[in-house]
Motif scaffolding. Sequence first.
Motif, PDB file in Angstrom:
ATOM      1  N   PHE A  15     -51.975  -7.032  -0.826  1.00  0.00           N
ATOM      2  CA  PHE A  15     -53.367  -7.001  -1.363  1.00  0.00           C
ATOM      3  C   PHE A  15     -54.027  -8.669  -1.057  1.00  0.00           C
ATOM      4  N   ALA A  16     -52.973  -9.630  -1.399  1.00  0.00           N
ATOM      5  CA  ALA A  16     -53.463 -10.898  -1.020  1.00  0.00           C
ATOM      6  C   ALA A  16     -53.805 -11.102   0.448  1.00  0.00           C
ATOM      7  N   TYR A  17     -52.981 -10.602   1.299  1.00  0.00           N
ATOM      8  CA  TYR A  17     -53.178 -10.831   2.629  1.00  0.00           C
ATOM      9  C   TYR A  17     -54.505 -10.336   3.100  1.00  0.00           C
ATOM     10  N   LEU A  18     -54.848  -9.016   2.581  1.00  0.00           N
ATOM     11  CA  LEU A  18     -56.091  -8.402   2.618  1.00  0.00           C
ATOM     12  C   LEU A  18     -57.511  -8.991   2.246  1.00  0.00           C
ATOM     13  N   CYS A  19     -57.297  -9.715   1.150  1.00  0.00           N
ATOM     14  CA  CYS A  19     -58.166 -10.254   0.390  1.00  0.00           C
ATOM     15  C   CYS A  19     -58.469 -11.742   0.824  1.00  0.00           C
ATOM     16  N   ASN A  20     -57.228 -12.258   1.309  1.00  0.00           N
ATOM     17  CA  ASN A  20     -57.444 -13.893   1.741  1.00  0.00           C
ATOM     18  C   ASN A  20     -58.026 -13.781   3.224  1.00  0.00           C
ATOM     19  N   LYS A  21     -57.895 -12.704   3.779  1.00  0.00           N
ATOM     20  CA  LYS A  21     -58.696 -12.919   4.997  1.00  0.00           C
ATOM     21  C   LYS A  21     -60.170 -12.952   5.040  1.00  0.00           C
ATOM     22  N   ILE A  22     -60.738 -11.909   4.046  1.00  0.00           N
ATOM     23  CA  ILE A  22     -62.117 -12.312   3.563  1.00  0.00           C
ATOM     24  C   ILE A  22     -62.760 -13.458   2.988  1.00  0.00           C
ATOM     25  N   ILE A  23     -61.792 -13.962   2.191  1.00  0.00           N
ATOM     26  CA  ILE A  23     -62.138 -15.135   1.372  1.00  0.00           C
ATOM     27  C   ILE A  23     -62.098 -16.320   2.261  1.00  0.00           C
ATOM     28  N   LEU A  24     -61.201 -16.523   3.139  1.00  0.00           N
ATOM     29  CA  LEU A  24     -61.016 -17.638   4.168  1.00  0.00           C
ATOM     30  C   LEU A  24     -62.160 -17.588   4.986  1.00  0.00           C
ATOM     31  N   LYS A  25     -62.547 -16.481   5.359  1.00  0.00           N
ATOM     32  CA  LYS A  25     -64.016 -16.373   6.367  1.00  0.00           C
ATOM     33  C   LYS A  25     -65.088 -17.021   5.346  1.00  0.00           C
ATOM     34  N   SER A  26     -65.353 -16.620   4.256  1.00  0.00           N
ATOM     35  CA  SER A  26     -66.459 -16.990   3.589  1.00  0.00           C
ATOM     36  C   SER A  26     -66.519 -18.240   2.906  1.00  0.00           C
ATOM     37  N   PHE A  27     -65.187 -18.807   2.495  1.00  0.00           N
ATOM     38  CA  PHE A  27     -65.034 -20.214   1.750  1.00  0.00           C
ATOM     39  C   PHE A  27     -64.582 -21.053   2.432  1.00  0.00           C
ATOM     40  N   GLN A  28     -63.784 -20.864   3.600  1.00  0.00           N
ATOM     41  CA  GLN A  28     -63.021 -22.050   4.027  1.00  0.00           C
ATOM     42  C   GLN A  28     -62.033 -22.925   3.153  1.00  0.00           C
ATOM     43  N   ASP A  29     -62.188 -24.173   3.250  1.00  0.00           N
ATOM     44  CA  ASP A  29     -61.183 -25.226   2.516  1.00  0.00           C
ATOM     45  C   ASP A  29     -61.238 -24.679   1.079  1.00  0.00           C
ATOM     46  N   GLU A  30     -62.451 -24.487   0.365  1.00  0.00           N
ATOM     47  CA  GLU A  30     -62.719 -24.241  -1.129  1.00  0.00           C
ATOM     48  C   GLU A  30     -62.120 -22.814  -1.264  1.00  0.00           C
ATOM     49  N   GLY A  31     -62.250 -21.768  -0.262  1.00  0.00           N
ATOM     50  CA  GLY A  31     -61.410 -20.653  -0.558  1.00  0.00           C
ATOM     51  C   GLY A  31     -59.882 -21.107  -0.702  1.00  0.00           C
ATOM     52  N   LEU A  32     -59.524 -21.692   0.096  1.00  0.00           N
ATOM     53  CA  LEU A  32     -57.889 -22.094   0.192  1.00  0.00           C
ATOM     54  C   LEU A  32     -57.377 -22.703  -1.081  1.00  0.00           C
ATOM     55  N   THR A  33     -58.117 -23.617  -1.396  1.00  0.00           N
ATOM     56  CA  THR A  33     -57.841 -24.482  -2.839  1.00  0.00           C
ATOM     57  C   THR A  33     -58.381 -23.804  -3.900  1.00  0.00           C
ATOM     58  N   ILE A  34     -59.327 -22.895  -4.129  1.00  0.00           N
ATOM     59  CA  ILE A  34     -59.618 -22.373  -5.436  1.00  0.00           C
ATOM     60  C   ILE A  34     -59.502 -20.898  -5.453  1.00  0.00           C
ATOM     61  N   VAL A  35     -60.055 -20.236  -4.594  1.00  0.00           N
ATOM     62  CA  VAL A  35     -60.075 -18.631  -4.761  1.00  0.00           C
ATOM     63  C   VAL A  35     -58.570 -18.271  -4.481  1.00  0.00           C
ATOM     64  N   VAL A  36     -58.144 -18.396  -3.323  1.00  0.00           N
ATOM     65  CA  VAL A  36     -56.954 -17.741  -2.756  1.00  0.00           C
ATOM     66  C   VAL A  36     -55.687 -18.109  -3.959  1.00  0.00           C
ATOM     67  N   PRO A  37     -55.658 -19.241  -4.480  1.00  0.00           N
ATOM     68  CA  PRO A  37     -54.640 -19.458  -5.518  1.00  0.00           C
ATOM     69  C   PRO A  37     -54.899 -18.381  -6.702  1.00  0.00           C
ATOM     70  N   LEU A  38     -55.854 -18.368  -7.124  1.00  0.00           N
ATOM     71  CA  LEU A  38     -56.228 -17.520  -8.343  1.00  0.00           C
ATOM     72  C   LEU A  38     -56.138 -16.123  -7.849  1.00  0.00           C
ATOM     73  N   LEU A  39     -56.416 -15.593  -6.956  1.00  0.00           N
ATOM     74  CA  LEU A  39     -56.219 -14.284  -6.111  1.00  0.00           C
ATOM     75  C   LEU A  39     -54.627 -14.007  -6.236  1.00  0.00           C
TER      76      LEU A  39
END
Length: 129
Positions: A15-39
């Motif tokens: 689940f995280a792998y599939l969502c992280n691909k989308i998140i990282l394309k949309s948010f870059q570093d902020e996605g990696l430091t904020i959104v990805v850890p929450l997800l």
Amino acid sequence: MIAKIIMAGIFSAAFAYLCNKIILKSFQDEGLTIVVPLLEEMAKTTFAIFLKTNIIGTHFIFGCIEGIYDIMTSSKKIGKWAAVASIVSHSFFGIVTHLTYTKTNYSMIAIIVAWIFHSGWNWYVVKKI
């Protein structure tokens, strides 16, 4: 019991792998430091609770799967150390989640506390690279 832990770890990692691909394309570093850890913290803990299995074990399996991914997608030198970091850090987040959940009996509080640690770790790693 072990089968449920492995299932929860695999489901949360997929689940995280599939969502992280989308998140990282949309948010870059902020996605990696904020959104990805929450997800990731939500996925690991939710699947563990849903399957009525061990939270720490689920986080550990998730870390192992992420570690395998690190080895497969990085250079040999970086990949093995990234894999170790994945296993150790996700196991630590699992311990934090478990302790918080057993003290408060609220999964959302446990997820938020682990998210803070996970976000801090990812921020540190991003700043060092």
